[in-house]
Motif scaffolding. Structure first.
Motif, PDB file in Angstrom:
ATOM      1  N   GLN A 181       0.826  -1.207   0.000  1.00 57.09           N
ATOM      2  CA  GLN A 181       0.000   0.000   0.000  1.00 57.09           C
ATOM      3  C   GLN A 181       0.867   1.266   0.000  1.00 57.09           C
ATOM      4  N   HIS A 182       1.942   1.245   0.765  1.00 54.30           N
ATOM      5  CA  HIS A 182       2.845   2.397   0.809  1.00 54.30           C
ATOM      6  C   HIS A 182       3.467   2.642  -0.564  1.00 54.30           C
ATOM      7  N   VAL A 183       3.857   1.591  -1.242  1.00 53.89           N
ATOM      8  CA  VAL A 183       4.440   1.736  -2.583  1.00 53.89           C
ATOM      9  C   VAL A 183       3.437   2.388  -3.520  1.00 53.89           C
ATOM     10  N   MET A 184       2.193   1.919  -3.496  1.00 52.18           N
ATOM     11  CA  MET A 184       1.197   2.467  -4.417  1.00 52.18           C
ATOM     12  C   MET A 184       0.826   3.903  -4.064  1.00 52.18           C
ATOM     13  N   ARG A 185       0.783   4.237  -2.774  1.00 50.62           N
ATOM     14  CA  ARG A 185       0.510   5.630  -2.412  1.00 50.62           C
ATOM     15  C   ARG A 185       1.635   6.543  -2.871  1.00 50.62           C
ATOM     16  N   THR A 186       2.857   6.059  -2.745  1.00 47.36           N
ATOM     17  CA  THR A 186       4.008   6.838  -3.211  1.00 47.36           C
ATOM     18  C   THR A 186       3.968   7.009  -4.721  1.00 47.36           C
ATOM     19  N   ALA A 187       3.675   5.941  -5.420  1.00 49.84           N
ATOM     20  CA  ALA A 187       3.608   5.993  -6.883  1.00 49.84           C
ATOM     21  C   ALA A 187       2.528   6.972  -7.332  1.00 49.84           C
ATOM     22  N   THR A 188       1.388   6.955  -6.665  1.00 47.56           N
ATOM     23  CA  THR A 188       0.306   7.869  -7.026  1.00 47.56           C
ATOM     24  C   THR A 188       0.700   9.317  -6.751  1.00 47.56           C
ATOM     25  N   ALA A 189       1.326   9.559  -5.615  1.00 48.19           N
ATOM     26  CA  ALA A 189       1.722  10.932  -5.263  1.00 48.19           C
ATOM     27  C   ALA A 189       2.713  11.506  -6.263  1.00 48.19           C
ATOM     28  N   LEU A 190       3.640  10.651  -6.725  1.00 47.83           N
ATOM     29  CA  LEU A 190       4.682  11.128  -7.643  1.00 47.83           C
ATOM     30  C   LEU A 190       4.391  10.823  -9.109  1.00 47.83           C
ATOM     31  N   ARG A 191       3.249  10.166  -9.355  1.00 48.45           N
ATOM     32  CA  ARG A 191       2.858   9.801 -10.733  1.00 48.45           C
ATOM     33  C   ARG A 191       3.922   8.920 -11.403  1.00 48.45           C
ATOM     34  N   VAL A 192       4.369   7.912 -10.677  1.00 46.26           N
ATOM     35  CA  VAL A 192       5.376   6.988 -11.196  1.00 46.26           C
ATOM     36  C   VAL A 192       4.701   5.659 -11.533  1.00 46.26           C
ATOM     37  N   PRO A 193       4.909   5.118 -12.727  1.00 41.93           N
ATOM     38  CA  PRO A 193       4.292   3.834 -13.079  1.00 41.93           C
ATOM     39  C   PRO A 193       4.869   2.692 -12.246  1.00 41.93           C
ATOM     40  N   VAL A 194       4.053   1.664 -12.054  1.00 40.01           N
ATOM     41  CA  VAL A 194       4.435   0.497 -11.264  1.00 40.01           C
ATOM     42  C   VAL A 194       4.222  -0.760 -12.104  1.00 40.01           C
ATOM     43  N   VAL A 195       5.248  -1.591 -12.166  1.00 37.89           N
ATOM     44  CA  VAL A 195       5.159  -2.859 -12.890  1.00 37.89           C
ATOM     45  C   VAL A 195       5.220  -4.000 -11.882  1.00 37.89           C
ATOM     46  N   PRO A 196       4.105  -4.688 -11.635  1.00 33.27           N
ATOM     47  CA  PRO A 196       4.123  -5.815 -10.701  1.00 33.27           C
ATOM     48  C   PRO A 196       4.819  -7.019 -11.333  1.00 33.27           C
ATOM     49  N   GLN A 197       5.534  -7.767 -10.505  1.00 36.49           N
ATOM     50  CA  GLN A 197       6.231  -8.953 -10.993  1.00 36.49           C
ATOM     51  C   GLN A 197       6.115 -10.094 -10.005  1.00 36.49           C
ATOM     52  N   GLY A 198       6.116 -11.310 -10.559  1.00 39.05           N
ATOM     53  CA  GLY A 198       6.264 -12.511  -9.757  1.00 39.05           C
ATOM     54  C   GLY A 198       7.639 -13.090 -10.023  1.00 39.05           C
ATOM     55  N   ALA A 199       7.663 -14.341 -10.496  1.00 40.20           N
ATOM     56  CA  ALA A 199       8.945 -14.996 -10.757  1.00 40.20           C
ATOM     57  C   ALA A 199       9.482 -14.688 -12.155  1.00 40.20           C
ATOM     58  N   ARG A 200       8.758 -13.893 -12.931  1.00 37.96           N
ATOM     59  CA  ARG A 200       9.157 -13.497 -14.293  1.00 37.96           C
ATOM     60  C   ARG A 200       9.331 -14.711 -15.207  1.00 37.96           C
ATOM     61  N   THR A 201       8.448 -15.701 -15.065  1.00 37.92           N
ATOM     62  CA  THR A 201       8.472 -16.852 -15.974  1.00 37.92           C
ATOM     63  C   THR A 201       7.501 -16.663 -17.129  1.00 37.92           C
ATOM     64  N   GLY A 202       6.846 -15.502 -17.199  1.00 36.41           N
ATOM     65  CA  GLY A 202       5.881 -15.247 -18.265  1.00 36.41           C
ATOM     66  C   GLY A 202       6.522 -15.214 -19.635  1.00 36.41           C
ATOM     67  N   LEU A 203       5.682 -15.343 -20.659  1.00 33.06           N
ATOM     68  CA  LEU A 203       6.183 -15.498 -22.021  1.00 33.06           C
ATOM     69  C   LEU A 203       5.638 -14.452 -22.985  1.00 33.06           C
ATOM     70  N   SER A 204       5.071 -13.358 -22.443  1.00 31.35           N
ATOM     71  CA  SER A 204       4.507 -12.346 -23.332  1.00 31.35           C
ATOM     72  C   SER A 204       4.995 -10.936 -23.026  1.00 31.35           C
ATOM     73  N   GLY A 205       5.947 -10.795 -22.122  1.00 27.17           N
ATOM     74  CA  GLY A 205       6.454  -9.467 -21.780  1.00 27.17           C
ATOM     75  C   GLY A 205       5.561  -8.703 -20.828  1.00 27.17           C
ATOM     76  N   ALA A 206       4.583  -9.373 -20.199  1.00 23.27           N
ATOM     77  CA  ALA A 206       3.654  -8.677 -19.309  1.00 23.27           C
ATOM     78  C   ALA A 206       4.353  -8.116 -18.076  1.00 23.27           C
ATOM     79  N   ALA A 207       5.475  -8.709 -17.676  1.00 19.69           N
ATOM     80  CA  ALA A 207       6.204  -8.232 -16.497  1.00 19.69           C
ATOM     81  C   ALA A 207       7.384  -7.348 -16.858  1.00 19.69           C
ATOM     82  N   ASN A 208       7.493  -6.941 -18.107  1.00 12.90           N
ATOM     83  CA  ASN A 208       8.623  -6.115 -18.520  1.00 12.90           C
ATOM     84  C   ASN A 208       8.522  -4.700 -17.957  1.00 12.90           C
TER      85      ASN A 208
END
Length: 471
Positions: free
Chosen positions: A69-96
């Motif tokens: 929640q703190h990360v998202m509040r900070t991102a919203t305040a500063l208008r910084v995009p956020v890219v969520p990631q798991g183990a990065r085993t995806g095959l379509s660039g969704a976590a890039n």
């Protein structure tokens, strides 16, 4: 009218001056905030390394919901995009990553909070590895069926984000069918709960299903309630060889039309079989044009396999070999799980298609892929969850060769077009990400795209969450 999306672009001077990192550190321990460029670069992309990726400003690894929640509040305040990631085993660039973004890695939120044998549910954090949940459920006589090929490393959060499938989908279904409820941190930092833990529930819109497959573009999953099933008996596997892909697909149609419910029905073409042998010395039959793997986890799997084997022979199988025990069965399954890794070793890079067609059109897709491979002078191996028509034509190419890379992309697009022509979809389980953005619009049409964007606008009006993915 849909309000135009606001493109989230961090102020480079602001980020460079340090307020972003400083504000993140107000609510995160120092070890959870990574800024070394050599380290953050390693979080830039998922397994689709040829897809475009930017340079993150920072990588954060929270351990609690409050930290997310703190990360998202900070991102919203500063208008910084956020890219969520798991183990990065995806095959379509969704976590890039995108340039200047916060990469929000959820791998340290890896607790299995509860396994309830009576309610048959598990409550987990997003960083739990799929195989770890399966083993923990097994200790209670239960199972979590969705099992992507990367199940030993992929995370539940990533599985939810891409609505992933697996080898057992033909009998047990996909991830979406097992997600009962979610806790989600929204773009502005608010926490929302969706769904339920009961066997039934139809209160309001099904927001849980909305988040499944949303690729981190609507919110951050921080907890999931998952349905479990009784652990089935150990399955036995059968391997059937065919002189053509068409004959193997005919066998698939006969099996499904006959009312059989195998726990697994997978297909590997000749190119894939040879690639697996070259990499792992598995001893698979290289004389075959198509190898069909089938399994039953019933009380009498040998009898079920015998009936299925007879259908394969009627379809023209040149050899039908049932495994004698669990060890042989596991060896065959390991060969199938190695398929995509083995195909990548052919040329160093793969572009993995994820076209799903009606089972009755599976043979036409295989024939079409063979023609496309000849047209573009490329090696394209096909591995498929044949039981549900989900194919993975895998284009092997040398990413250092611009001309070959162009042909690879053209062949990839032609395969997706073929899938749509056959009444299928551009993705059965890998998601859209960066790789298939152009094709999503072709599949769902302008009205569908308008509604998709309206949903995005409602949940993320500043377009901070995984911008540039899906559309």
């Amino acid at each position: 009218m849909i309000v135009s999306r606001i493109e989230a672009r961090p102020d480079e001077d602001t980020v460079a001056a340090g307020p972003l990192v400083g504000r993140l550190l107000d609510g995160l321990p120092p070890e959870a905030v990574l800024t070394d460029p050599d380290v953050t670069a390693s979080y830039a992309h998922d397994m689709a390394s040829f897809c475009p990726a930017g340079a993150p400003a920072v990588v954060v690894l929270p351990r609690t919901v409050e930290q997310v929640q703190h990360v998202m509040r900070t991102a919203t305040a500063l208008r910084v995009p956020v890219v969520p990631q798991g183990a990065r085993t995806g095959l379509s660039g969704a976590a890039n990553a995108t340039d200047g973004c916060i990469v929000l890695s959820l791998t340290r939120m890896d607790a299995i909070l509860e396994i309830n044998p009576v309610d048959r549910v598990a409550v987990v954090e997003p960083g739990v590895v799929n195989a770890a949940l399966s083993r923990a459920a097994g200790e209670h006589g239960l199972s979590y069926p969705p099992d992507p090929s990367s199940w030993e490393t992929c995370t539940i959060g990533g599985n939810i984000g891409t609505a992933s499938g697996g080898l057992c989908c033909v009998k047990y279904g996909v991830t979406a069918e097992y997600v009962l409820g979610l806790d989600v941190v929204l773009a502005d930092g608010r926490l929302m709960s969706t769904g339920r833990r009961t066997a039934k529930g139809v209160a309001g819109y099904d927001l849980t299903r909305l988040f499944v497959g949303s690729e981190g573009s609507l919110g951050i999953v921080v907890r999931a309630i998952l349905a479990l099933r009784p652990r089935p008996p150990r399955q036995l596997v059968l391997a059937a060889e065919f002189a053509s892909g068409a004959a193997a697909c005919d066998a698939v149609c006969r099996i499904m039309a006959g009312g059989h419910v195998p726990s697994l029905l997978e297909l590997m073409d000749r190119t894939t079989v040879r690639a697996v042998n070259d990499m792992a010395r598995m001893g698979l039959p290289e004389s075959t044009e198509a190898l069909l793997l089938a399994a039953f986890d019933t009380t009498d799997p040998a009898a079920d396999l015998a009936a299925l084997g007879a259908l394969c022979e009627a379809a023209g199988a040149t050899g039908v070999v049932p495994a004698e025990d669990a060890a042989e069965s596991e060896l065959l399954l390991q060969a199938r799980r190695l398929s995509l890794v083995a195909l990548e070793a052919v040329k160093g890079t793969t572009m993995i298609d994820d076209v799903c067609v009606p089972r009755s059109r599976l043979g036409e897709l295989l024939d079409g892929v063979e023609r496309i491979a000849e047209k573009y002078r490329l090696t394209i191996g096909v591995v498929a969850h044949a039981g549900d028509g989900n194919t993975h034509p895998t284009v092997c190419f040398d990413a250092r060769d611009p001309e070959e890379s162009r042909r690879a992309r053209d062949s990839f697009d032609e395969i997706m077009a073929l899938g749509l022509e056959l009444g299928g979809t551009i993705t059965g389980e890998h998601g859209v990400g960066v790789l298939k953005k152009e094709w999503l619009a072709r599949e769902i049409g302008p009205v569908g795209m308008e509604m998709q964007r309206a949903v995005k606008q409602a949940f993320d009006p500043l377009n901070l969450l995984n911008p540039g993915k899906l559309f």
